[in-house]
Write a protein that holds these residues in place. Structure first.
Motif, PDB file in Angstrom:
ATOM      1  N   ASN A   4       0.914  -1.191  -0.167  1.00 19.89           N
ATOM      2  CA  ASN A   4       0.082  -0.131   0.056  1.00 19.89           C
ATOM      3  C   ASN A   4       0.892   1.314   0.055  1.00 19.89           C
ATOM      4  OD1 ASN A   4      -2.493  -1.658   0.304  1.00 19.89           O
ATOM      5  ND2 ASN A   4      -2.063  -1.792   2.257  1.00 19.89           N
ATOM      6  N   LYS A   6       2.831   2.730  -2.143  1.00 19.21           N
ATOM      7  CA  LYS A   6       2.825   3.471  -3.286  1.00 19.21           C
ATOM      8  C   LYS A   6       1.436   4.432  -3.333  1.00 19.21           C
ATOM      9  CE  LYS A   6       2.609   2.581  -8.115  1.00 19.21           C
ATOM     10  NZ  LYS A   6       2.308   1.563  -9.134  1.00 19.21           N
ATOM     11  N   GLU A   7       0.487   3.936  -2.763  1.00 18.80           N
ATOM     12  CA  GLU A   7      -0.937   4.799  -2.885  1.00 18.80           C
ATOM     13  C   GLU A   7      -0.573   5.718  -1.807  1.00 18.80           C
ATOM     14  OE1 GLU A   7      -1.097   1.329  -3.122  1.00 18.80           O
ATOM     15  OE2 GLU A   7      -1.531   1.349  -5.495  1.00 18.80           O
ATOM     16  N   ASP A   8      -0.208   5.422  -0.620  1.00 17.77           N
ATOM     17  CA  ASP A   8       0.009   6.292   0.539  1.00 17.77           C
ATOM     18  C   ASP A   8       1.006   7.281   0.186  1.00 17.77           C
ATOM     19  OD1 ASP A   8      -1.871   4.727   2.055  1.00 17.77           O
ATOM     20  OD2 ASP A   8      -0.119   3.785   3.055  1.00 17.77           O
ATOM     21  N   GLU A   9       2.074   7.200  -0.522  1.00 20.60           N
ATOM     22  CA  GLU A   9       2.950   8.065  -0.995  1.00 20.60           C
ATOM     23  C   GLU A   9       2.528   8.904  -1.839  1.00 20.60           C
ATOM     24  OE1 GLU A   9       7.270   8.711  -3.175  1.00 20.60           O
ATOM     25  OE2 GLU A   9       6.681   6.591  -2.536  1.00 20.60           O
TER      26      GLU A   9
ATOM     27  N   TRP B 113       4.369  12.366  -7.778  1.00 22.31           N
ATOM     28  CA  TRP B 113       5.509  11.605  -7.536  1.00 22.31           C
ATOM     29  C   TRP B 113       6.762  12.421  -7.126  1.00 22.31           C
ATOM     30  CZ3 TRP B 113       3.889   7.259  -5.985  1.00 22.31           C
ATOM     31  CH2 TRP B 113       2.871   6.588  -6.788  1.00 22.31           C
ATOM     32  N   ARG B 182      -6.738   4.185  -0.847  1.00 26.01           N
ATOM     33  CA  ARG B 182      -5.857   3.686  -1.724  1.00 26.01           C
ATOM     34  C   ARG B 182      -6.637   3.185  -3.180  1.00 26.01           C
ATOM     35  NH1 ARG B 182      -4.268   0.781   3.727  1.00 26.01           N
ATOM     36  NH2 ARG B 182      -2.738   2.235   4.412  1.00 26.01           N
ATOM     37  N   ILE B 185      -6.849   5.954  -5.367  1.00 20.44           N
ATOM     38  CA  ILE B 185      -5.728   6.338  -6.390  1.00 20.44           C
ATOM     39  C   ILE B 185      -5.351   5.295  -6.866  1.00 20.44           C
ATOM     40  CG2 ILE B 185      -3.224   6.936  -5.652  1.00 20.44           C
ATOM     41  CD1 ILE B 185      -4.476   8.309  -3.094  1.00 20.44           C
ATOM     42  N   ARG B 186      -5.397   3.825  -6.766  1.00 20.64           N
ATOM     43  CA  ARG B 186      -5.194   2.816  -7.587  1.00 20.64           C
ATOM     44  C   ARG B 186      -5.951   2.957  -9.023  1.00 20.64           C
ATOM     45  NH1 ARG B 186      -5.933  -1.849  -4.106  1.00 20.64           N
ATOM     46  NH2 ARG B 186      -4.191  -0.528  -2.835  1.00 20.64           N
TER      47      ARG B 186
END
Lengths: 100, 192
Positions: A4, A6-9, B113, B182, B185-186
């Motif tokens: 998780n 990646k989404e949290d970042e 990012w 999450r 966002i995914r």
């Protein structure tokens, strides 16, 4: 590695980027305080007026109640001893009906 | 915060009809309310109207203020409740898709990012609109909870006091909301 993360970042980065838009302002905009004070003045005036109207209505109701009680008691006192109800007695008097 | 002015004396003067005291209180409370409204309401909502509404409520309920906590805490709670009421009145929007994003929001999503870079004002607004869109699919309480934890970095104890919830309830809500965030966002990522 946490799947998780990646989404949290990504979420944290978005919040970090948007952070300046969340900051409040220290000073009210021009005219803001004046308009609030005017609204407060109006509301206080309305409240005072409502209280005045409320007191007047209460006093008027009490006066009406006292009058009604006085009239009722007065009538009841004057009718004491009569064998008819006030309406029946009126009818008897009007028609001159023999009752005995 | 409350040390900046003598709140007790101001309240007393206001009760006696001193308008200058009201002005002092408004100026003292404005930054506190403004910050809460900006954080807990979507950016496009009318901030000035809501700050005004909170201040009017504050003055209408001042007689209920006992003085056992700072006035700013009491007003913060009132402001948050007002924001939550406003959010409840708004329709919860469905989940967002990548195609729903404006060019600015889309750009903000891609740029998210590159941590460490300082965003300019346009990036910040794009990112904020996107954050609002993502949060709009959550309940008003969950939205505020996430912002208090992730943006303001408040402790669970502070949040419990503000929202009037138990700490276990807060943990439970966070546990339930995180996967929703999450997943959103995914989905945005996958439909790129």
């Amino acid at each position: 590695m946490n799947p998780n993360s990646k989404e949290d970042e990504k979420w944290q980065c978005l919040l970090q980027q948007s952070a300046p838009t969340f900051a409040g302002t220290a000073e009210p905009p021009y005219g803001f305080v004046t308009s609030i004070l005017a609204r407060l003045r109006t509301e206080n005036g309305q409240q005072a007026e409502m209280e005045r109207i409320g007191w007047r209505a209460l006093l008027a109701s009490l006066a009406a109640l006292v009058i009604a009680v006085t009239v009722t008691l007065g009538m009841s006192y004057s009718d004491r001893g009569s064998e008819f109800e006030p309406g029946v007695r009126g009818f008897v008097q009007m028609e001159n009906v023999q009752v005995s | 915060m409350d040390e900046a002015i003598d709140v007790g004396a101001c309240l007393q003067r206001w009760k006696e009809g001193d308008e200058a005291a009201a002005e002092e209180l408004i100026r003292h409370l404005y930054p506190v309310i403004s910050k809460i409204v900006r954080t807990h309401l979507p950016r496009r909502d009318d901030e000035k109207d809501l700050v005004q509404e909170v201040l009017m409520k504050t003055f209408a309920k001042l007689h209920q203020f006992k003085g056992d906590a700072p006035l700013s805490h009491w007003v913060s709670r009132l402001a948050l409740t007002t924001c939550l009421d406003r959010l409840r009145a708004q329709k919860i929007r469905p989940e967002i898709r990548r195609a729903d994003l404006t060019p600015d929001e889309s750009e903000a999503f891609d740029a998210a990012w590159l941590s460490g870079s300082s965003p300019d004002a346009t990036d910040a607004i794009g990112a904020r609109d996107l954050v609002d869109k993502i949060l709009a699919s959550l309940s008003p309480e969950d939205r505020s909870l996430i912002l208090m934890v992730d943006l303001e970095g408040r402790s669970l104890q502070e949040i419990a006091e503000t929202l009037g919830w138990s700490i276990s309830k807060i943990k439970m809500r966070l546990f339930r909301v995180r996967p929703q965030l999450r997943q959103m966002i995914r989905k945005l990522e996958e439909s790129q």
